[in-house]
Design an enzyme around this catalytic site. Structure first.
Site, PDB file in Angstrom:
ATOM      1  N   CYS A  64      -5.861  -3.304   7.356  1.00 47.48           N
ATOM      2  CA  CYS A  64      -7.012  -2.402   7.331  1.00 47.48           C
ATOM      3  C   CYS A  64      -8.225  -2.990   6.640  1.00 47.48           C
ATOM      4  CB  CYS A  64      -6.627  -1.067   6.691  1.00 47.48           C
ATOM      5  SG  CYS A  64      -6.165  -1.176   4.939  1.00 47.48           S
ATOM      6  N   CYS A 124       0.833  -1.202   0.000  1.00 51.02           N
ATOM      7  CA  CYS A 124       0.000   0.000   0.000  1.00 51.02           C
ATOM      8  C   CYS A 124       0.869   1.253   0.000  1.00 51.02           C
ATOM      9  CB  CYS A 124      -0.927  -0.004   1.208  1.00 51.02           C
ATOM     10  SG  CYS A 124      -2.082   1.387   1.268  1.00 51.02           S
TER      11      CYS A 124
END
Length: 384
Positions: free
Chosen positions: A220, A124
């Site tokens: 997440c 990410c």
């Protein structure tokens, strides 16, 4: 912005290493909705610079509303917007759900299907979080991009260096080893020298509504910790049962529900009884859907090959250490081969290292400085 934040404007400006007077600068802050990035925005506003908050929406807003343990979705976007309103700064939300799904979530699923142990937080940072935010910050004419990561940017003889945070319990340098030198020149990490307790105190003093918000503990997009469920959703055709066999004798000890349920070094969840000693996952053969288990000594490795390597600054003429898992302690290593520009290299461990899993990252340090690192592709076991 609120005036009751402890640092003076001059002290706050010093945390951002601005190229000129703060009043003449523009700072873009990556705001996830958590307390850390919110305090960064408050400190930036306190400095006297013009501040713009940017939040990347990484999930469908409706599906993510109320989701706990995530970031950049649902309630988190609302928190970021409320903090920006409180501070009197501009705030923009950019939809990056498609890019995040393609670059991070699908890669996560494919890695598990290949029998690897992925680290999506690094992917990410290499993709949506930095690449896209950088482009936005530059388009907005910002002098720098600031984030809430707990690392330090230190000026060295050859330029900016990436160092561990002062608080070892909060250090996030493992997840940022792929930061390029050009990115580091533009990035700012104002929380790297602060303990978490002080960050929360700053949030309270600034009257931020998320001052007591819990930290995200899981990946997440997997807030409930059920990684297998995500993989099944993304790649239902790739989940198949197989055999659990002993790594040395070849004896079939049981069956499993799919390699996505296992990682190298795992002990719990094997559901194998009647063995004379504890067994661990030693290797995962995704092609044959076979999970190989054995005693802990078989986890010991002497070397690891790393690929897609990155280097930050020159290689130092001093001993190196490496972390092969995010929560592992750095151990002494010798680097064989070039580091950087995506090339491959070998790491030789001074002592046998356990639980080194393909798919994880190996991050290399010289004292507190991050030298670089790469993705673990293969290992050399002590016992073949």
């Amino acid at each position: 912005m609120p005036e009751n934040i402890a640092l003076s404007p001059v002290q706050a400006a010093g945390l951002f290493d601005l190229p000129r007077a703060a009043s003449d600068c523009r700072i873009v802050v990556a705001m996830s909705g958590g307390v850390d990035s919110s305090v960064v925005a408050a400190l930036a506003a306190r400095s006297g610079a013009e501040v713009i908050g940017v939040t990347l929406q990484l999930y469908d807003y409706g599906a993510a509303t109320g989701r706990k343990g995530a970031c950049c979705a649902g309630d988190d976007i609302a928190d970021a917007r409320a903090v920006a309103d409180r501070l009197g700064i501009a705030h923009y939300v950019h939809d990056h759900e498609s890019a995040f799904r393609e670059d991070v979530v699908e890669g996560f699923a494919d890695s598990y299907l290949a029998g690897q142990t992925p680290v999506p937080c690094i992917r990410c940072n290499m993709g949506p979080k930095f690449t896209d935010l950088f482009a936005m910050a530059r388009e907005l004419g910002a002098d720098c991009l600031a984030t809430g990561h707990y690392v330090r940017r230190v000026m060295g003889p050859a330029g900016p260096e990436l160092h561990r945070a002062h608080d070892p319990a909060r250090d996030q340098s493992y997840f940022l080893y792929a930061t390029t030198e050009d990115q580091l020149a533009y990035l700012r990490f104002p929380l790297g020298g602060l303990p978490k307790a002080e960050v929360r105190q700053l949030a309270e003093e600034a009257g931020l509504r998320n001052a007591a918000k819990p930290d995200s503990q899981d990946i997440c997009f997997v807030p409930d910790g059920d990684y297998a469920k995500i993989v099944k959703t993304m790649r239902p055709e790739g989940v198949r049962p197989g055999k659990i066999v002993h790594a040395t004798t070849g004896e079939e000890l049981g069956e499993h529900r799919g390699v996505i349920h296992y990682t190298v070094g795992q002990r719990r969840g094997l559901e194998i009884g009647g063995q004379p000693e504890p067994l661990y996952v030693i290797k995962i053969d995704a092609e044959s859907a076979e999970v190989r288990v054995g005693p802990k000594r078989l986890l010991a490795v002497t070397e690891a090959r790393i690929g897609e390597t990155n280097r930050i600054g020159p290689l130092p003429d001093k001993p190196l250490t490496a972390k092969v898992r995010s929560l592992a302690k750095p151990v002494p290593v010798v680097l064989d081969g070039p580091l950087g520009e995506g090339r491959s290299a070998n790491l030789r461990f001074a002592q046998p290292e356990y639980g080194v899993a393909p798919g994880q990252a190996a991050v290399i340090y010289a004292d507190d400085r991050v030298v670089g690192g790469g993705w673990i592709e293969a290992t050399v076991p002590v016992e073949a």
